[in-house]
Design a protein around this motif. Structure first.
Motif, PDB file in Angstrom:
ATOM      1  N   VAL A 183     -71.041  -5.699  83.284  1.00 11.42           N
ATOM      2  CA  VAL A 183     -70.476  -6.175  84.544  1.00 11.42           C
ATOM      3  C   VAL A 183     -69.077  -6.715  84.316  1.00 11.42           C
ATOM      4  CG1 VAL A 183     -70.713  -7.883  86.383  1.00 11.42           C
ATOM      5  CG2 VAL A 183     -72.729  -6.680  85.551  1.00 11.42           C
ATOM      6  N   MET A 184     -68.175  -6.328  85.184  1.00  8.84           N
ATOM      7  CA  MET A 184     -66.816  -6.868  85.162  1.00  8.84           C
ATOM      8  C   MET A 184     -66.640  -7.779  86.368  1.00  8.84           C
ATOM      9  SD  MET A 184     -63.332  -7.003  85.783  1.00  8.84           S
ATOM     10  CE  MET A 184     -62.706  -5.657  86.761  1.00  8.84           C
ATOM     11  N   THR A 185     -66.501  -9.085  86.137  1.00  7.68           N
ATOM     12  CA  THR A 185     -66.274 -10.052  87.201  1.00  7.68           C
ATOM     13  C   THR A 185     -65.190 -11.017  86.756  1.00  7.68           C
ATOM     14  OG1 THR A 185     -67.934 -11.622  86.396  1.00  7.68           O
ATOM     15  CG2 THR A 185     -68.679  -9.963  87.964  1.00  7.68           C
ATOM     16  N   HIS A 186     -64.418 -11.476  87.710  1.00 10.79           N
ATOM     17  CA  HIS A 186     -63.310 -12.385  87.378  1.00 10.79           C
ATOM     18  C   HIS A 186     -63.816 -13.784  87.014  1.00 10.79           C
ATOM     19  CE1 HIS A 186     -60.361  -9.410  88.373  1.00 10.79           C
ATOM     20  NE2 HIS A 186     -60.822  -9.282  89.603  1.00 10.79           N
ATOM     21  N   ASN A 187     -64.983 -14.159  87.524  1.00  8.36           N
ATOM     22  CA  ASN A 187     -65.482 -15.519  87.244  1.00  8.36           C
ATOM     23  C   ASN A 187     -66.551 -15.546  86.163  1.00  8.36           C
ATOM     24  OD1 ASN A 187     -67.671 -14.390  88.534  1.00  8.36           O
ATOM     25  ND2 ASN A 187     -67.571 -15.714  90.346  1.00  8.36           N
ATOM     26  N   LEU A 188     -66.828 -14.378  85.527  1.00  3.93           N
ATOM     27  CA  LEU A 188     -67.808 -14.278  84.443  1.00  3.93           C
ATOM     28  C   LEU A 188     -69.186 -14.797  84.856  1.00  3.93           C
ATOM     29  CD1 LEU A 188     -65.633 -15.388  81.375  1.00  3.93           C
ATOM     30  CD2 LEU A 188     -66.305 -13.067  82.014  1.00  3.93           C
ATOM     31  N   SER A 189     -69.543 -14.584  86.133  1.00  2.97           N
ATOM     32  CA  SER A 189     -70.836 -15.077  86.614  1.00  2.97           C
ATOM     33  C   SER A 189     -72.003 -14.282  86.048  1.00  2.97           C
ATOM     34  CB  SER A 189     -70.883 -15.008  88.145  1.00  2.97           C
ATOM     35  OG  SER A 189     -70.871 -13.646  88.580  1.00  2.97           O
ATOM     36  N   GLY A 190     -71.762 -13.043  85.653  1.00  2.00           N
ATOM     37  CA  GLY A 190     -72.838 -12.214  85.125  1.00  2.00           C
ATOM     38  C   GLY A 190     -73.589 -11.441  86.181  1.00  2.00           C
ATOM     39  N   ASN A 191     -73.313 -11.728  87.459  1.00  2.00           N
ATOM     40  CA  ASN A 191     -73.984 -11.031  88.557  1.00  2.00           C
ATOM     41  C   ASN A 191     -72.966 -10.249  89.382  1.00  2.00           C
ATOM     42  OD1 ASN A 191     -76.476 -12.233  87.888  1.00  2.00           O
ATOM     43  ND2 ASN A 191     -75.964 -14.058  89.085  1.00  2.00           N
ATOM     44  N   ALA A 192     -73.411  -9.127  89.904  1.00  2.00           N
ATOM     45  CA  ALA A 192     -72.550  -8.321  90.766  1.00  2.00           C
ATOM     46  C   ALA A 192     -73.425  -7.524  91.719  1.00  2.00           C
ATOM     47  CB  ALA A 192     -71.676  -7.379  89.942  1.00  2.00           C
ATOM     48  N   ASP A 193     -72.903  -7.247  92.890  1.00  2.00           N
ATOM     49  CA  ASP A 193     -73.604  -6.413  93.866  1.00  2.00           C
ATOM     50  C   ASP A 193     -72.969  -5.027  93.869  1.00  2.00           C
ATOM     51  OD1 ASP A 193     -75.377  -8.398  94.673  1.00  2.00           O
ATOM     52  OD2 ASP A 193     -74.008  -9.175  96.191  1.00  2.00           O
ATOM     53  N   TRP A 194     -73.752  -4.020  93.505  1.00  2.00           N
ATOM     54  CA  TRP A 194     -73.293  -2.634  93.536  1.00  2.00           C
ATOM     55  C   TRP A 194     -73.930  -1.963  94.753  1.00  2.00           C
ATOM     56  CZ3 TRP A 194     -73.939  -0.744  87.723  1.00  2.00           C
ATOM     57  CH2 TRP A 194     -73.076  -1.502  86.920  1.00  2.00           C
ATOM     58  N   ARG A 195     -73.109  -1.284  95.544  1.00  2.00           N
ATOM     59  CA  ARG A 195     -73.607  -0.638  96.762  1.00  2.00           C
ATOM     60  C   ARG A 195     -73.587   0.880  96.601  1.00  2.00           C
ATOM     61  NH1 ARG A 195     -72.219  -2.553 102.480  1.00  2.00           N
ATOM     62  NH2 ARG A 195     -70.171  -1.608 102.125  1.00  2.00           N
ATOM     63  N   PHE A 196     -74.622   1.512  97.142  1.00  2.00           N
ATOM     64  CA  PHE A 196     -74.762   2.960  97.033  1.00  2.00           C
ATOM     65  C   PHE A 196     -75.287   3.528  98.349  1.00  2.00           C
ATOM     66  CE2 PHE A 196     -75.602   1.080  92.887  1.00  2.00           C
ATOM     67  CZ  PHE A 196     -74.867   1.855  92.015  1.00  2.00           C
ATOM     68  N   ARG A 253     -77.550  -7.831  87.159  1.00  2.00           N
ATOM     69  CA  ARG A 253     -77.420  -8.968  86.241  1.00  2.00           C
ATOM     70  C   ARG A 253     -77.001  -8.410  84.888  1.00  2.00           C
ATOM     71  NH1 ARG A 253     -81.286 -10.147  89.868  1.00  2.00           N
ATOM     72  NH2 ARG A 253     -81.182 -12.213  90.830  1.00  2.00           N
ATOM     73  N   GLY A 254     -75.754  -8.619  84.566  1.00  3.44           N
ATOM     74  CA  GLY A 254     -75.196  -7.984  83.389  1.00  3.44           C
ATOM     75  C   GLY A 254     -75.606  -8.641  82.090  1.00  3.44           C
ATOM     76  N   ARG A 255     -75.955  -7.824  81.107  1.00  4.64           N
ATOM     77  CA  ARG A 255     -76.182  -8.327  79.752  1.00  4.64           C
ATOM     78  C   ARG A 255     -74.849  -8.532  79.052  1.00  4.64           C
ATOM     79  NH1 ARG A 255     -77.107  -5.407  74.794  1.00  4.64           N
ATOM     80  NH2 ARG A 255     -77.944  -6.822  73.218  1.00  4.64           N
ATOM     81  N   MET A 256     -73.889  -7.667  79.339  1.00  2.00           N
ATOM     82  CA  MET A 256     -72.536  -7.773  78.805  1.00  2.00           C
ATOM     83  C   MET A 256     -71.604  -8.023  79.987  1.00  2.00           C
ATOM     84  SD  MET A 256     -73.184  -6.992  75.561  1.00  2.00           S
ATOM     85  CE  MET A 256     -71.582  -6.652  74.833  1.00  2.00           C
ATOM     86  N   VAL A 257     -70.817  -9.085  79.915  1.00  2.00           N
ATOM     87  CA  VAL A 257     -69.970  -9.490  81.041  1.00  2.00           C
ATOM     88  C   VAL A 257     -68.551  -9.720  80.538  1.00  2.00           C
ATOM     89  CG1 VAL A 257     -69.642 -11.157  82.910  1.00  2.00           C
ATOM     90  CG2 VAL A 257     -71.962 -10.630  82.098  1.00  2.00           C
ATOM     91  N   ALA A 258     -67.570  -9.189  81.271  1.00  4.19           N
ATOM     92  CA  ALA A 258     -66.165  -9.376  80.905  1.00  4.19           C
ATOM     93  C   ALA A 258     -65.343  -9.532  82.169  1.00  4.19           C
ATOM     94  CB  ALA A 258     -65.650  -8.184  80.087  1.00  4.19           C
ATOM     95  N   ASP A 259     -64.189 -10.193  82.035  1.00  6.47           N
ATOM     96  CA  ASP A 259     -63.275 -10.304  83.168  1.00  6.47           C
ATOM     97  C   ASP A 259     -62.124  -9.307  83.038  1.00  6.47           C
ATOM     98  OD1 ASP A 259     -61.776 -11.399  81.145  1.00  6.47           O
ATOM     99  OD2 ASP A 259     -61.425 -13.331  82.130  1.00  6.47           O
ATOM    100  N   ASN A 260     -62.289  -8.334  82.142  1.00  2.00           N
ATOM    101  CA  ASN A 260     -61.264  -7.331  81.896  1.00  2.00           C
ATOM    102  C   ASN A 260     -61.916  -5.951  81.895  1.00  2.00           C
ATOM    103  OD1 ASN A 260     -59.820  -5.503  79.751  1.00  2.00           O
ATOM    104  ND2 ASN A 260     -58.257  -6.926  80.486  1.00  2.00           N
ATOM    105  N   GLY A 261     -61.397  -5.062  82.743  1.00  2.00           N
ATOM    106  CA  GLY A 261     -61.993  -3.741  82.872  1.00  2.00           C
ATOM    107  C   GLY A 261     -61.931  -2.917  81.606  1.00  2.00           C
TER     108      GLY A 261
END
Length: 303
Positions: free
Chosen positions: A191-204, A220-228
């Motif tokens: 997961v790439m998030t700016h606040n390193l929360s580890g959570n993201a909503d993916w829409r499909f 819920r990301g196991r690996m989280v970064a704020d850089n793509g």
């Protein structure tokens, strides 16, 4: 009437974020620079910059004046060049902001070509996955994924763009690929998030039914970064599934280093766009660079 030297000092102060740094570049001491800026504000009858011990910020009047000064100084530089060399080629410094991955893969090479074609222009490229303020940052333009919500900015679309979920073949070697978005809950996700929360909503939604409602999956990301780029590297290393813009992974999908999963499902579309502050007061260097960006993206096959 304000002097051009004072306008240059003001523009350089905004671009560097520091009156002292601007003065050093233009040959002014901090004391002289401060007096010149005060003289400019007195001549205009308004405050252009809010000063604090930590930073400078533009006032509303300063933002308007900054935009006009950029155009005036660009015109002056080009007029001087026309007299000196018989050419109206663009001059000055081109300052551009871009997301990291998109900048390294696409925008940086275009800027290199622009610099080679226009020796009178210096290019400055700032790479950040955070959205910057063009005026506060002193940028001529910014390339963004998804455009701009700021009504002060002009938006020009460069290319369509979709987000895809992909992974390295090694990650899927002993795992069943996800068949539906709900299956993502059983996979390691990056997961790439700016606040390193580890959570993201993916829409499909299904490719076969583009008018259907979106399905939202909480990741819920196991690996989280704020850089793509870091998230991209982890995916290449086989550490999990990542969601990236197609322009960021086009090369790797083509050569097999990454494979797309959930191809029957499409993510949200976020076009690649270039934003800038004014169509009317655009310096020649900025206008020509934007035209080059448009032509470069138009020459690529649609991903």
């Amino acid at each position: 009437m304000p002097e051009l030297a004072d306008m240059r000092l003001f523009v350089q102060t905004v671009a560097t974020g520091s009156l002292s740094a601007a003065g050093r570049e233009l040959g002014f001491s901090p004391a002289v620079g401060s007096k010149r800026l005060a003289r400019l504000e007195a001549a205009l009858g308004t405050r252009l910059l809010q000063r604090s011990s930590r930073r400078l910020s533009l006032t509303d009047e300063g933002a308007i004046y900054f935009e006009r000064c950029q155009a005036i100084l660009a015109d002056v530089e080009e007029a001087e060049a026309a007299i000196g060399r018989g050419s109206l080629g663009p001059r000055g410094v081109l300052r551009v902001s871009s997301p990291v991955a998109l900048g390294r893969r696409w925008i940086g090479p275009v800027m290199a070509r622009f610099a080679l074609d226009n020796p009178g222009v210096s290019v400055h490229l700032s790479l950040s996955d955070s959205v910057v303020d063009l005026i506060e940052g002193g940028f001529d333009c910014a390339v963004r994924i998804g455009g701009a919500e700021d009504s002060r900015l002009v938006v020009r679309t460069l290319a369509p763009n979709r987000r895809v979920v992909c992974s390295a073949p090694a990650y899927l070697a002993d795992r069943e690929p996800p068949r539906t978005p709900a299956d993502l809950s059983t996979h390691d996700c990056i997961v790439m998030t700016h606040n390193l929360s580890g959570n993201a909503d993916w829409r499909f939604r299904p490719v076969s039914s583009p008018a259907s409602a979106w399905t939202t999956v909480r990741i819920r990301g196991r690996m989280v970064a704020d850089n793509g780029e870091q998230a991209h590297d982890w995916a290449l290393a086989g550490l999990g599934l990542v969601r990236r813009s197609i322009w960021d992974v086009m090369t790797e999908l083509g050569d097999g280093r990454l494979v797309e999963v959930l191809p029957e499902w499409t993510g949200e579309s976020s076009p690649i766009q270039v934003v800038y502050t004014s169509r009317r007061f655009l310096p020649t260097r900025t206008r020509q660079f934007i035209d080059l960006l448009v032509s470069q993206f138009a020459s690529q096959p649609e991903p």
